[in-house]
Design a protein around this motif. Sequence first.
Motif, PDB file in Angstrom:
ATOM      1  N   ARG B 104       0.836  -1.219   0.000  1.00  0.00           N
ATOM      2  CA  ARG B 104       0.000   0.000   0.000  1.00  0.00           C
ATOM      3  C   ARG B 104       0.858   1.250   0.000  1.00  0.00           C
ATOM      4  NH1 ARG B 104      -3.169  -2.725   4.177  1.00  0.00           N
ATOM      5  NH2 ARG B 104      -2.345  -1.338   5.779  1.00  0.00           N
ATOM      6  N   ALA B 105       1.857   1.277   0.853  1.00  0.00           N
ATOM      7  CA  ALA B 105       2.688   2.474   0.970  1.00  0.00           C
ATOM      8  C   ALA B 105       3.430   2.739  -0.342  1.00  0.00           C
ATOM      9  CB  ALA B 105       3.678   2.302   2.119  1.00  0.00           C
ATOM     10  N   VAL B 106       3.929   1.668  -0.948  1.00  0.00           N
ATOM     11  CA  VAL B 106       4.658   1.832  -2.213  1.00  0.00           C
ATOM     12  C   VAL B 106       3.723   2.370  -3.301  1.00  0.00           C
ATOM     13  CG1 VAL B 106       5.842   0.578  -4.052  1.00  0.00           C
ATOM     14  CG2 VAL B 106       6.364   0.065  -1.678  1.00  0.00           C
ATOM     15  N   VAL B 107       2.537   1.792  -3.373  1.00  0.00           N
ATOM     16  CA  VAL B 107       1.571   2.218  -4.387  1.00  0.00           C
ATOM     17  C   VAL B 107       1.202   3.686  -4.187  1.00  0.00           C
ATOM     18  CG1 VAL B 107      -0.847   1.933  -5.102  1.00  0.00           C
ATOM     19  CG2 VAL B 107       0.634  -0.055  -4.887  1.00  0.00           C
ATOM     20  N   TYR B 108       0.969   4.056  -2.936  1.00  0.00           N
ATOM     21  CA  TYR B 108       0.592   5.448  -2.660  1.00  0.00           C
ATOM     22  C   TYR B 108       1.709   6.411  -3.076  1.00  0.00           C
ATOM     23  CZ  TYR B 108      -0.092   9.793  -0.253  1.00  0.00           C
ATOM     24  OH  TYR B 108      -0.188  11.120   0.023  1.00  0.00           O
ATOM     25  N   LEU B 109       2.906   6.092  -2.665  1.00  0.00           N
ATOM     26  CA  LEU B 109       4.017   7.002  -2.949  1.00  0.00           C
ATOM     27  C   LEU B 109       4.325   7.056  -4.453  1.00  0.00           C
ATOM     28  CD1 LEU B 109       6.350   6.034   0.031  1.00  0.00           C
ATOM     29  CD2 LEU B 109       5.194   8.218  -0.281  1.00  0.00           C
ATOM     30  N   PHE B 110       4.176   5.959  -5.134  1.00  0.00           N
ATOM     31  CA  PHE B 110       4.510   5.909  -6.558  1.00  0.00           C
ATOM     32  C   PHE B 110       3.416   6.566  -7.399  1.00  0.00           C
ATOM     33  CE2 PHE B 110       6.946   4.298 -10.057  1.00  0.00           C
ATOM     34  CZ  PHE B 110       6.027   4.028 -11.056  1.00  0.00           C
ATOM     35  N   GLY B 114       3.890  10.454  -6.789  1.00  0.00           N
ATOM     36  CA  GLY B 114       4.747  10.577  -7.963  1.00  0.00           C
ATOM     37  C   GLY B 114       6.228  10.414  -7.696  1.00  0.00           C
ATOM     38  N   TYR B 115       6.574   9.750  -6.625  1.00  0.00           N
ATOM     39  CA  TYR B 115       7.991   9.525  -6.339  1.00  0.00           C
ATOM     40  C   TYR B 115       8.559   8.452  -7.265  1.00  0.00           C
ATOM     41  CZ  TYR B 115       8.052  12.237  -2.014  1.00  0.00           C
ATOM     42  OH  TYR B 115       8.006  13.249  -1.108  1.00  0.00           O
ATOM     43  N   LYS B 116       9.850   8.569  -7.527  1.00  0.00           N
ATOM     44  CA  LYS B 116      10.524   7.527  -8.296  1.00  0.00           C
ATOM     45  C   LYS B 116      10.853   6.379  -7.354  1.00  0.00           C
ATOM     46  CE  LYS B 116      12.602  10.927 -11.340  1.00  0.00           C
ATOM     47  NZ  LYS B 116      13.774  11.767 -11.540  1.00  0.00           N
ATOM     48  N   THR B 117      11.073   5.218  -7.947  1.00  0.00           N
ATOM     49  CA  THR B 117      11.331   4.033  -7.103  1.00  0.00           C
ATOM     50  C   THR B 117      12.569   4.230  -6.216  1.00  0.00           C
ATOM     51  OG1 THR B 117      12.516   3.027  -8.937  1.00  0.00           O
ATOM     52  CG2 THR B 117      10.226   2.368  -8.648  1.00  0.00           C
ATOM     53  N   GLU B 118      13.527   4.956  -6.739  1.00  0.00           N
ATOM     54  CA  GLU B 118      14.747   5.195  -5.964  1.00  0.00           C
ATOM     55  C   GLU B 118      14.424   6.046  -4.720  1.00  0.00           C
ATOM     56  OE1 GLU B 118      19.203   7.058  -6.809  1.00  0.00           O
ATOM     57  OE2 GLU B 118      17.579   7.357  -8.229  1.00  0.00           O
ATOM     58  N   GLU B 119      13.574   7.056  -4.923  1.00  0.00           N
ATOM     59  CA  GLU B 119      13.199   7.930  -3.798  1.00  0.00           C
ATOM     60  C   GLU B 119      12.351   7.166  -2.782  1.00  0.00           C
ATOM     61  OE1 GLU B 119      11.299  10.682  -6.438  1.00  0.00           O
ATOM     62  OE2 GLU B 119      12.768  12.253  -6.023  1.00  0.00           O
ATOM     63  N   ILE B 120      11.478   6.319  -3.297  1.00  0.00           N
ATOM     64  CA  ILE B 120      10.629   5.526  -2.385  1.00  0.00           C
ATOM     65  C   ILE B 120      11.497   4.607  -1.529  1.00  0.00           C
ATOM     66  CG2 ILE B 120       8.803   3.763  -2.272  1.00  0.00           C
ATOM     67  CD1 ILE B 120       7.695   4.963  -4.888  1.00  0.00           C
ATOM     68  N   ALA B 121      12.518   4.051  -2.178  1.00  0.00           N
ATOM     69  CA  ALA B 121      13.429   3.158  -1.443  1.00  0.00           C
ATOM     70  C   ALA B 121      14.057   3.896  -0.268  1.00  0.00           C
ATOM     71  CB  ALA B 121      14.505   2.640  -2.390  1.00  0.00           C
ATOM     72  N   LYS B 122      14.426   5.153  -0.496  1.00  0.00           N
ATOM     73  CA  LYS B 122      15.041   5.930   0.588  1.00  0.00           C
ATOM     74  C   LYS B 122      14.022   6.229   1.690  1.00  0.00           C
ATOM     75  CE  LYS B 122      18.653   8.131  -2.122  1.00  0.00           C
ATOM     76  NZ  LYS B 122      18.992   9.304  -2.922  1.00  0.00           N
ATOM     77  N   ILE B 123      12.831   6.594   1.290  1.00  0.00           N
ATOM     78  CA  ILE B 123      11.804   6.935   2.288  1.00  0.00           C
ATOM     79  C   ILE B 123      11.447   5.714   3.138  1.00  0.00           C
ATOM     80  CG2 ILE B 123       9.342   7.545   2.560  1.00  0.00           C
ATOM     81  CD1 ILE B 123       9.730   9.395   0.090  1.00  0.00           C
ATOM     82  N   LEU B 124      11.296   4.593   2.468  1.00  0.00           N
ATOM     83  CA  LEU B 124      10.863   3.393   3.198  1.00  0.00           C
ATOM     84  C   LEU B 124      12.023   2.630   3.830  1.00  0.00           C
ATOM     85  CD1 LEU B 124       8.144   1.935   0.767  1.00  0.00           C
ATOM     86  CD2 LEU B 124       7.814   3.438   2.727  1.00  0.00           C
ATOM     87  N   GLY B 125      13.221   2.993   3.435  1.00  0.00           N
ATOM     88  CA  GLY B 125      14.381   2.301   3.989  1.00  0.00           C
ATOM     89  C   GLY B 125      14.517   0.881   3.488  1.00  0.00           C
ATOM     90  N   ILE B 126      14.166   0.688   2.212  1.00  0.00           N
ATOM     91  CA  ILE B 126      14.301  -0.649   1.604  1.00  0.00           C
ATOM     92  C   ILE B 126      15.063  -0.500   0.289  1.00  0.00           C
ATOM     93  CG2 ILE B 126      12.225  -1.593   2.675  1.00  0.00           C
ATOM     94  CD1 ILE B 126      10.717  -1.011   0.090  1.00  0.00           C
ATOM     95  N   SER B 127      15.380  -1.613  -0.342  1.00  0.00           N
ATOM     96  CA  SER B 127      16.134  -1.526  -1.594  1.00  0.00           C
ATOM     97  C   SER B 127      15.201  -1.135  -2.745  1.00  0.00           C
ATOM     98  CB  SER B 127      16.787  -2.877  -1.898  1.00  0.00           C
ATOM     99  OG  SER B 127      15.785  -3.807  -2.244  1.00  0.00           O
ATOM    100  N   GLN B 128      15.824  -0.614  -3.806  1.00  0.00           N
ATOM    101  CA  GLN B 128      15.026  -0.235  -4.973  1.00  0.00           C
ATOM    102  C   GLN B 128      14.387  -1.471  -5.606  1.00  0.00           C
ATOM    103  OE1 GLN B 128      17.284   2.219  -7.625  1.00  0.00           O
ATOM    104  NE2 GLN B 128      15.552   2.605  -8.988  1.00  0.00           N
ATOM    105  N   THR B 129      15.102  -2.573  -5.546  1.00  0.00           N
ATOM    106  CA  THR B 129      14.544  -3.823  -6.083  1.00  0.00           C
ATOM    107  C   THR B 129      13.281  -4.214  -5.320  1.00  0.00           C
ATOM    108  OG1 THR B 129      16.810  -4.499  -6.456  1.00  0.00           O
ATOM    109  CG2 THR B 129      15.132  -6.203  -6.684  1.00  0.00           C
ATOM    110  N   ALA B 130      13.335  -4.036  -4.007  1.00  0.00           N
ATOM    111  CA  ALA B 130      12.156  -4.383  -3.204  1.00  0.00           C
ATOM    112  C   ALA B 130      10.973  -3.493  -3.581  1.00  0.00           C
ATOM    113  CB  ALA B 130      12.477  -4.231  -1.724  1.00  0.00           C
TER     114      ALA B 130
END
Lengths: 391, 150
Positions: B104-110, B114-130
Amino acid sequence: MNENFNNAWKKIELSETASERIKNAIESGNKEIPVKKHRPKFLLVAAMIALSISVVAVAAEHSKINMNVRGMEIDGRNGDYVIEFTSMDNNPVELGYWYPEAIPEEYEVSFDDGTFLGKRTVIFKKNENDFFTFAFFKTEYKKSFDAKNVKSVEKCKVGEAEGCIFTFPMEPDYSEHRVPVNQEDLYIKYSLPETAVVWTDAEKGIGFILDYVGEEDYDIIAIAESVAEIEAPEENSYYIYYQAALRKLGDYQPGYLPEGYSETQTAGMPASIGCSGDYHGFVYRLYENPEFYDITLIYEFIPYSEDWRAFYNSFDINEDKTVFIGETEARFINYDGNRRIGLIWEEKVWEDRSVMLTFTLTANGVSEDELLKIAENMTCVSEADSKKYFE
Amino acid sequence: MADVLKMFEKHKNAVYRLALSYTRSVSDAEDICQSAFMKLLEHSEIPDEKAKNWLLKVTVNLCKDFHKSFWNKNREELSEEIPFEIPEQGEAFFAMMSLDKKERAVVYLFYYEGYKTEEIAKILGISQTAVTTRLSRARKNIKTRLEAKK
């Protein structure tokens, strides 16, 4: 889908009420404005917790106190004081579970609210007029406590840590405390003597409160010094939650069950209902027969109760109609591809507070008539304690 | 002080929505929203242009902490619902909300922020692959759920 999704999100906005509350908190600079003023977590036990957490004391009426010990500052006047925990950079990732090992054996855990937003409160009780309350919290979450009508305060040492010991009430037969408990302001009157120790483990970023209400002459500092980190008793907590839910919402059981069904599982969480707000709580009971058909009963207090009817709208409902359980209007649904049927109805439990309990009874192996019969025979085995609490 | 209020007006809904996507509870999301801005109050050194990302990261951490409690683990399916005037919006929203909270959080942010996957990775503290894996899984799940509704 994207358009609908984005438009849907646009509709989701922070309410004006919440917005105002948060703005007030920011403007006041108060780092511990109650964030959940409208919804305490547990109110049934709030009176006890209130006593335990209203630990800030005052040296003398009409005097001003400004006292610093390591990790906290006490400030205020005229019996109305605030203890504020000063900032620490090393707040723990996990709060852990702490236990005062020297609490006498005759005191049993009667309440444990579980870790919630970096805090946990455990009550050890001998009887209604004799109990300890022990709270521990990340100081980053629990920045301050308020209290009124306290009697005295002195610096003390808890092992190597600096702390304060408080006594109250200021007046012998009357005490009114205003305390934030799980983000709710509570008022409580009490006349028993009370002593509390507040201290911090500055290295770990954890604050502790050990409060004793009763007339025994315990060395509360020694008990505070016995606090040690141990493994959290999750199973006990689970049972305590369930028992608290029964006390809070009442104990409702089906007076009739079809042959072969017996209770196989229970769960529950207590609600807080009253003062200025409410908090979701529920009791869950599962009945199964040897063929693993089930009858599920959930009764719950749902905040924003006008929305409860929407709950089942997300299900795959095949039939939806109004029926009556005695004189109570209920919603009958046939859902999940005709595999389950359900009844949903509300009962007003606290006459003077317009508080409704929502009952949901569903099954996959009984007829509509049988389900109605189970609902009609629902019995309140034990009334909610909170009913009398608020009357 | 004025900056935090300004940041609150500017980012309150982003923070609130992210908290809602985690907690699925209006009132819990409100509480977490308040906690996030209280933390900003303590960190006046955060420059305005970085405040949003900082707030979202703090919100994620608060939400993770929130989900650790027994109470929240066990009541997620019983949270409040939000009424929508347009059914399709409601369907899309609830299909998203029926996902696992990590998705849910990834979908909302993306999709919404409109965040890029790289930015979401930083916000969520997970890898870009995840992030990309969760997005992919979420898309598939939402599609399945919306099609099942038809």
